[in-house]
Design a protein around this motif. Sequence first.
Motif, mmCIF file in Angstrom:
data_model
loop_
_atom_site.group_PDB
_atom_site.id
_atom_site.type_symbol
_atom_site.label_atom_id
_atom_site.label_comp_id
_atom_site.label_asym_id
_atom_site.label_seq_id
_atom_site.Cartn_x
_atom_site.Cartn_y
_atom_site.Cartn_z
ATOM 1 N N VAL A 1 -34.088 39.996 -85.048
ATOM 2 C CA VAL A 1 -32.670 39.698 -84.839
ATOM 3 C C VAL A 1 -31.808 40.890 -85.248
ATOM 4 O O VAL A 1 -30.828 41.216 -84.567
ATOM 5 C CB VAL A 1 -32.260 38.423 -85.603
ATOM 6 N N PHE A 2 -32.175 41.559 -86.326
ATOM 7 C CA PHE A 2 -31.433 42.772 -86.698
ATOM 8 C C PHE A 2 -31.504 43.798 -85.567
ATOM 9 O O PHE A 2 -30.508 44.459 -85.239
ATOM 10 C CB PHE A 2 -31.996 43.385 -87.974
ATOM 11 N N GLY A 3 -32.696 43.946 -84.973
ATOM 12 C CA GLY A 3 -32.827 44.875 -83.854
ATOM 13 C C GLY A 3 -31.933 44.486 -82.692
ATOM 14 O O GLY A 3 -31.310 45.345 -82.056
ATOM 15 N N LEU A 4 -31.849 43.195 -82.425
ATOM 16 C CA LEU A 4 -30.991 42.704 -81.347
ATOM 17 C C LEU A 4 -29.522 43.003 -81.645
ATOM 18 O O LEU A 4 -28.809 43.574 -80.813
ATOM 19 C CB LEU A 4 -31.216 41.196 -81.186
ATOM 20 N N LEU A 5 -29.074 42.620 -82.835
ATOM 21 C CA LEU A 5 -27.663 42.800 -83.169
ATOM 22 C C LEU A 5 -27.299 44.280 -83.277
ATOM 23 O O LEU A 5 -26.184 44.673 -82.924
ATOM 24 C CB LEU A 5 -27.343 42.083 -84.488
ATOM 25 N N ASN A 6 -28.235 45.088 -83.755
ATOM 26 C CA ASN A 6 -27.958 46.512 -83.934
ATOM 27 C C ASN A 6 -28.140 47.330 -82.653
ATOM 28 O O ASN A 6 -28.093 48.558 -82.697
ATOM 29 C CB ASN A 6 -28.845 47.088 -85.039
ATOM 30 N N SER A 7 -28.313 46.651 -81.536
ATOM 31 C CA SER A 7 -28.448 47.357 -80.254
ATOM 32 C C SER A 7 -27.106 47.772 -79.675
ATOM 33 O O SER A 7 -27.061 48.445 -78.640
ATOM 34 C CB SER A 7 -29.170 46.459 -79.240
ATOM 35 N N THR A 8 -26.003 47.421 -80.322
ATOM 36 C CA THR A 8 -24.681 47.663 -79.743
ATOM 37 C C THR A 8 -24.387 49.130 -79.425
ATOM 38 O O THR A 8 -23.653 49.389 -78.465
ATOM 39 C CB THR A 8 -23.582 47.108 -80.666
ATOM 40 N N PRO A 9 -24.908 50.132 -80.170
ATOM 41 C CA PRO A 9 -24.612 51.513 -79.767
ATOM 42 C C PRO A 9 -25.131 51.860 -78.379
ATOM 43 O O PRO A 9 -24.607 52.760 -77.725
ATOM 44 C CB PRO A 9 -25.330 52.360 -80.839
ATOM 45 N N HIS A 10 -26.148 51.146 -77.915
ATOM 46 C CA HIS A 10 -26.712 51.419 -76.595
ATOM 47 C C HIS A 10 -25.896 50.776 -75.481
ATOM 48 O O HIS A 10 -26.205 50.960 -74.301
ATOM 49 C CB HIS A 10 -28.157 50.927 -76.543
ATOM 50 N N LEU A 11 -24.879 50.018 -75.849
ATOM 51 C CA LEU A 11 -24.040 49.337 -74.863
ATOM 52 C C LEU A 11 -22.628 49.890 -74.858
ATOM 53 O O LEU A 11 -21.691 49.220 -74.453
ATOM 54 C CB LEU A 11 -23.984 47.835 -75.185
ATOM 55 N N SER A 12 -22.492 51.139 -75.287
ATOM 56 C CA SER A 12 -21.154 51.690 -75.507
ATOM 57 C C SER A 12 -20.600 52.443 -74.300
ATOM 58 O O SER A 12 -19.537 53.036 -74.384
ATOM 59 C CB SER A 12 -21.164 52.629 -76.721
ATOM 60 N N ARG A 13 -21.312 52.448 -73.179
ATOM 61 C CA ARG A 13 -20.753 53.099 -71.991
ATOM 62 C C ARG A 13 -19.539 52.321 -71.511
ATOM 63 O O ARG A 13 -19.458 51.105 -71.699
ATOM 64 C CB ARG A 13 -21.801 53.153 -70.870
ATOM 65 N N PRO A 14 -18.585 52.995 -70.870
ATOM 66 C CA PRO A 14 -17.391 52.300 -70.374
ATOM 67 C C PRO A 14 -17.769 51.124 -69.481
ATOM 68 O O PRO A 14 -18.573 51.255 -68.560
ATOM 69 C CB PRO A 14 -16.657 53.389 -69.574
ATOM 70 N N GLY A 15 -17.240 49.973 -69.792
ATOM 71 C CA GLY A 15 -17.503 48.787 -68.998
ATOM 72 C C GLY A 15 -18.783 48.072 -69.353
ATOM 73 O O GLY A 15 -19.059 46.991 -68.827
ATOM 74 N N ALA A 16 -19.604 48.646 -70.263
ATOM 75 C CA ALA A 16 -20.872 48.016 -70.599
ATOM 76 C C ALA A 16 -20.686 46.827 -71.527
ATOM 77 O O ALA A 16 -21.505 45.916 -71.540
ATOM 78 C CB ALA A 16 -21.824 49.026 -71.235
ATOM 79 N N LEU A 17 -19.639 46.852 -72.337
ATOM 80 C CA LEU A 17 -19.373 45.762 -73.258
ATOM 81 C C LEU A 17 -18.263 44.871 -72.718
ATOM 82 O O LEU A 17 -17.253 45.367 -72.229
ATOM 83 C CB LEU A 17 -18.931 46.302 -74.618
ATOM 84 N N PRO A 18 -18.440 43.545 -72.798
ATOM 85 C CA PRO A 18 -17.293 42.665 -72.522
ATOM 86 C C PRO A 18 -16.303 42.772 -73.672
ATOM 87 O O PRO A 18 -16.472 43.587 -74.572
ATOM 88 C CB PRO A 18 -17.946 41.275 -72.451
#
Length: 201
Positions: free
Chosen positions: A161-178
């Motif tokens: 779960v830590f790995g899942l939650l800490n994946s946010t830096p990989h979703l930082s491209r424009p438009g990748a995050l809601p």
Amino acid sequence: MSTQAPASTSRREQILKEAARLFAERGFHGVGVDEIGAAVGISGPGLYRHFAGKDAMLAELLVGISERLLEGGRIRVAAGGENPEDPEAVLDALIEGHIDFALDDRPLITVHDRELDRLREADRKRVRRLQREYVELWVTVVRQVHPECAEAQVRACVHAVFGLLNSTPHLSRPGALPGRTEMAQLLHRLARGAFGAVSAV
């Protein structure tokens, strides 16, 4: 006298925030003291009034976030979520606290992954000890929610779960995050789903 301390604290926090951003973008060795100083509007040598050097900044970043996560987790467990008799509420509170970190301090996740080995041995051991204590905090709560599960299974699930939650830096491209609220809700559902699945292992 009382007006100077907050300003000093604020400046240190500003320096650390910019150092984390630059270290995450370019790597520890790719960033100079002058660049960090420029990012906060002071000269590179002026940073030495606040920190002994880049190594000290890195140590304070990584030790500091480990301390804050553990302390925040302890506070949430002590508060008992919305219902101290309900371990589900405590688990929700822990998840929410870690999600706040994962969304608001993404550069620190990257810096930790890349630069932890650059810390001097004493600081690295301190980070690892704090992290182990944080994991055990979660393991205790999850086992209260799922007493039928073996401790080894729960611990493996906590790390996952830590790995899942800490994946946010990989979703930082424009438009990748809601939006932040939507992303927090999504991460919360995913974390609870993972913990719910541990009983089926």
